[in-house]
Structures are given as C-alpha cells and as structure tokens.
Design a protein around this motif. Structure first.
Motif, mmCIF file in Angstrom:
data_model
loop_
_atom_site.group_PDB
_atom_site.id
_atom_site.type_symbol
_atom_site.label_atom_id
_atom_site.label_comp_id
_atom_site.label_asym_id
_atom_site.label_seq_id
_atom_site.Cartn_x
_atom_site.Cartn_y
_atom_site.Cartn_z
ATOM 1 N N GLY A 94 -3.287 6.171 4.472
ATOM 2 C CA GLY A 94 -4.820 6.280 4.686
ATOM 3 C C GLY A 94 -5.666 6.699 3.518
ATOM 4 O O GLY A 94 -6.827 6.878 3.746
ATOM 5 N N HIS A 124 -6.000 16.682 17.115
ATOM 6 C CA HIS A 124 -4.682 15.990 16.647
ATOM 7 C C HIS A 124 -3.606 16.979 16.643
ATOM 8 O O HIS A 124 -3.635 18.205 16.669
ATOM 9 C CB HIS A 124 -4.944 15.581 15.347
ATOM 10 C CG HIS A 124 -4.024 14.482 14.904
ATOM 11 N ND1 HIS A 124 -2.761 14.880 14.431
ATOM 12 C CD2 HIS A 124 -3.955 13.277 14.981
ATOM 13 C CE1 HIS A 124 -1.970 13.684 14.082
ATOM 14 N NE2 HIS A 124 -2.942 12.626 14.568
ATOM 15 N N PRO A 154 -10.854 3.358 10.315
ATOM 16 C CA PRO A 154 -10.994 3.768 11.757
ATOM 17 C C PRO A 154 -9.736 4.648 12.563
ATOM 18 O O PRO A 154 -10.005 5.277 13.165
ATOM 19 C CB PRO A 154 -11.058 2.453 12.591
ATOM 20 C CG PRO A 154 -11.604 1.693 11.407
ATOM 21 C CD PRO A 154 -10.931 2.096 10.159
ATOM 22 N N LYS A 155 -8.515 4.352 12.283
ATOM 23 C CA LYS A 155 -7.430 5.019 12.899
ATOM 24 C C LYS A 155 -7.041 6.151 11.952
ATOM 25 O O LYS A 155 -5.779 6.693 12.179
ATOM 26 C CB LYS A 155 -6.183 4.056 12.903
ATOM 27 C CG LYS A 155 -6.629 3.029 14.222
ATOM 28 C CD LYS A 155 -5.250 2.393 14.650
ATOM 29 C CE LYS A 155 -5.551 1.547 15.788
ATOM 30 N NZ LYS A 155 -4.584 0.801 16.413
ATOM 31 N N THR A 157 -7.450 10.200 10.673
ATOM 32 C CA THR A 157 -8.092 11.315 10.941
ATOM 33 C C THR A 157 -8.069 12.612 9.858
ATOM 34 O O THR A 157 -6.966 12.620 9.265
ATOM 35 C CB THR A 157 -7.228 11.792 12.302
ATOM 36 O OG1 THR A 157 -7.064 10.813 13.214
ATOM 37 C CG2 THR A 157 -7.906 13.091 12.827
ATOM 38 N N ILE A 178 -2.837 8.974 9.468
ATOM 39 C CA ILE A 178 -3.244 7.527 10.059
ATOM 40 C C ILE A 178 -2.187 7.095 10.916
ATOM 41 O O ILE A 178 -1.136 7.402 10.788
ATOM 42 C CB ILE A 178 -3.575 6.584 8.719
ATOM 43 C CG1 ILE A 178 -3.976 5.542 9.161
ATOM 44 C CG2 ILE A 178 -2.291 6.383 8.156
ATOM 45 C CD1 ILE A 178 -4.693 4.380 8.450
ATOM 46 N N GLU A 179 -2.809 6.716 11.946
ATOM 47 C CA GLU A 179 -1.727 5.959 12.871
ATOM 48 C C GLU A 179 -1.783 4.093 12.867
ATOM 49 O O GLU A 179 -3.061 3.725 12.671
ATOM 50 C CB GLU A 179 -2.235 6.082 14.500
ATOM 51 C CG GLU A 179 -1.880 7.625 14.636
ATOM 52 C CD GLU A 179 -1.675 7.645 16.154
ATOM 53 O OE1 GLU A 179 -0.703 7.101 16.949
ATOM 54 O OE2 GLU A 179 -2.360 8.483 16.734
ATOM 55 N N ARG A 180 -0.767 3.376 12.178
ATOM 56 C CA ARG A 180 -1.064 2.306 11.443
ATOM 57 C C ARG A 180 -0.855 1.269 12.324
ATOM 58 O O ARG A 180 -0.081 1.615 13.401
ATOM 59 C CB ARG A 180 -0.061 1.939 10.273
ATOM 60 C CG ARG A 180 0.000 3.227 9.237
ATOM 61 C CD ARG A 180 0.897 2.876 7.980
ATOM 62 N NE ARG A 180 2.079 2.583 8.411
ATOM 63 C CZ ARG A 180 3.242 3.328 8.375
ATOM 64 N NH1 ARG A 180 3.238 4.652 8.163
ATOM 65 N NH2 ARG A 180 4.627 2.830 8.830
ATOM 66 N N GLU A 181 -1.286 -0.059 12.138
ATOM 67 C CA GLU A 181 -1.232 -1.100 13.159
ATOM 68 C C GLU A 181 0.203 -1.486 13.344
ATOM 69 O O GLU A 181 0.571 -1.928 14.238
ATOM 70 C CB GLU A 181 -1.785 -2.075 12.522
ATOM 71 C CG GLU A 181 -3.413 -2.294 12.290
ATOM 72 C CD GLU A 181 -4.097 -2.114 13.617
ATOM 73 O OE1 GLU A 181 -3.470 -2.522 14.812
ATOM 74 O OE2 GLU A 181 -5.246 -1.668 13.741
ATOM 75 N N THR A 183 2.481 0.593 13.944
ATOM 76 C CA THR A 183 3.235 1.615 14.719
ATOM 77 C C THR A 183 3.435 2.686 14.050
ATOM 78 O O THR A 183 3.934 3.708 14.680
ATOM 79 C CB THR A 183 4.201 1.203 15.894
ATOM 80 O OG1 THR A 183 5.343 1.297 15.228
ATOM 81 C CG2 THR A 183 3.624 -0.167 16.717
ATOM 82 N N ARG A 185 3.059 5.943 11.036
ATOM 83 C CA ARG A 185 2.235 7.100 10.910
ATOM 84 C C ARG A 185 2.314 7.661 9.470
ATOM 85 O O ARG A 185 3.507 7.497 8.890
ATOM 86 C CB ARG A 185 2.407 8.291 11.868
ATOM 87 C CG ARG A 185 2.561 7.847 13.469
ATOM 88 C CD ARG A 185 2.794 9.100 14.230
ATOM 89 N NE ARG A 185 2.511 8.802 15.658
ATOM 90 C CZ ARG A 185 2.935 9.607 16.499
ATOM 91 N NH1 ARG A 185 3.600 10.912 16.168
ATOM 92 N NH2 ARG A 185 2.710 9.534 17.930
#
Length: 239
Positions: A94, A124, A154-155, A157, A178-181, A183, A185
């Motif tokens: 991120g 979080h 966007p994903k 924090t 970040i939480e990635r597409e 799945t 982190r």
C-alpha cells in the motif's frame, strides 16, 4: 527479537517464526502465512537476483500470503522503481518510503528527539490496545502511496500518524495497512530506528499487531500482550 516476541505472545498460541538471512528456500516460502522484512531498504531488491526475488514474492502474494516491512525495509531506491514510481510493493503493502534518489517523489528521514505517534481514528484490529506514545526515533515522513495525489488506495488504512516535522507540522502517516485483491494483507511501519524502542509497549504492540494481522490471525481485543524484552539477550550492536 521479533521471533521471540511473536512466539511469546501471552494471549495467542501456535505462532512460529523463522529468522532468515538471505533469501528463504521454497519450502519456507510455501509454508509462510506472512513474510516480515527488516534491513537497509527493501531486502528483495538488495539481495542477489532481485528480479527472481520479486517473482518469488509475487507468487506468494497471489496465494494471499501477507507482507510486513519494518522501518527502512519500507524503502526503495530510484533504480528500484519505474519513472512514475511504480513497484510491486506499492500494491503488496500500500505504500513505501521513497529514497531521495527516486525521480517521482522524495520521502524524508530525520531523527526527532521527541516524536509523538497517534493511533488513527479507526476500529481496525491493528490499532487495538495501544495508545499515543512519544519517543526519540526516526519516523519517516512524506511516504509514497501512489500517483493519485499521494492518497492511499481504497482498501488501504492509516493506522498511525505523527505531526512532522516539528518546525512545519503536518499530519503524516507513519503506519498503514492494506487488504489486497488477492486476499493477502500488507502492513508497513516506519519505526523503530533505535533498538531500545522495542521496550516501548505501545510501539511493540502496534508492530506485533500488524504482523499478526498480516498473517490472518485474529488480533485479540486488547491487542497482543508481551513482556518487555531484555535487550541484552539479543546482543544488540547499539541500544
């Protein structure tokens, strides 16, 4: 020290950490839930065969493995990135610390006698159980988060901020995730510079929460609990 702290967490069990100098073997890469980097700049780019290292990491990330970078391991050189600043770490974690050699952006590194680190206003899991703290350290600022006005994806924090530098304070992001597409982190934190700051319970909890979360382990309600380490046990070159 991090291996000891993770394996001695009082309110979690079953965590195993392996310390590797150099590039990990495939068997270890295949078994990992997350990979944590420390070092002078992002180690996969500094170790031999950087392109293969990044390809190995990409394979792990596509499986949803986590990634965490501590302090200068968040850093990339201009030679590591494209002219517009792209690098896989930007998607995996991120953001990153952009060394002054980067053509697109310049992050800054200074030791501050007193830097106050404030939890972001978010629920979080990584922010659980630690409060604002002040210490002498080198929290990097003006970190790079992308071409869209340097705003987080966007994903992603913000987890912690600090008003830096003191002579012209601006709220700077010093820890994020970040939480990635895929799945997986990613977790980045630009401290600690000084070994002795691992004794600070709030900083230690922030970092360990982030590592645990990146491994897809549920962070306890009050954050992870660990005893303050006896630094002499780990033979630091400087405390």
């Amino acid at each position: 020290l991090m291996k000891h702290a993770l394996e001695q967490i009082e309110n979690l069990s079953g965590i195993q950490a392996d310390v590797v100098e150099g590039w990990p073997e495939r068997s270890l890469r295949d078994a990992a839930s997350t990979v944590v980097f420390i070092g002078d700049l992002f180690p996969p780019n500094r170790l031999p065969n950087p392109q293969q290292n990044l390809a190995d990491l990409d394979e792990m990330m596509q499986r949803g493995v986590g990634i965490a970078c501590i302090h200068y391991a968040t850093g990339l050189l201009g030679d590591d990135v494209t002219p517009d600043g792209d690098h896989p770490l930007l998607r995996w974690m991120g953001g990153y610390f952009a060394n002054r050699s980067c053509p697109h952006h310049e992050s800054f590194a200074r030791v501050f006698p007193k830097a106050t680190i404030t939890p972001a206003e978010t629920d979080h899991p990584v922010t659980r159980g630690w409060k604002e703290f002040t210490l002498r350290d080198e929290p990097y600022f003006n970190n790079y988060f992308g071409a869209e006005g340097n705003q987080l994806a966007p994903k992603a924090t913000v987890l912690a901020t600090s008003m830096l530098p003191p002579e012209a304070p601006k709220r700077e992001t010093v820890a994020w995730c970040i939480e990635r597409e895929d799945t997986g982190r990613g977790f980045g934190v630009v401290m600690p510079h000084y070994y002795k700051n691992w004794r600070d319970e709030d900083l230690r909890r922030l970092i360990l929460n982030g590592i645990v979360w990146s491994a897809k382990i549920d962070v306890p309600a009050g954050g992870v609990k660990t005893d303050s380490p006896n630094l002499a046990d780990f033979d630091p070159k400087s405390v």
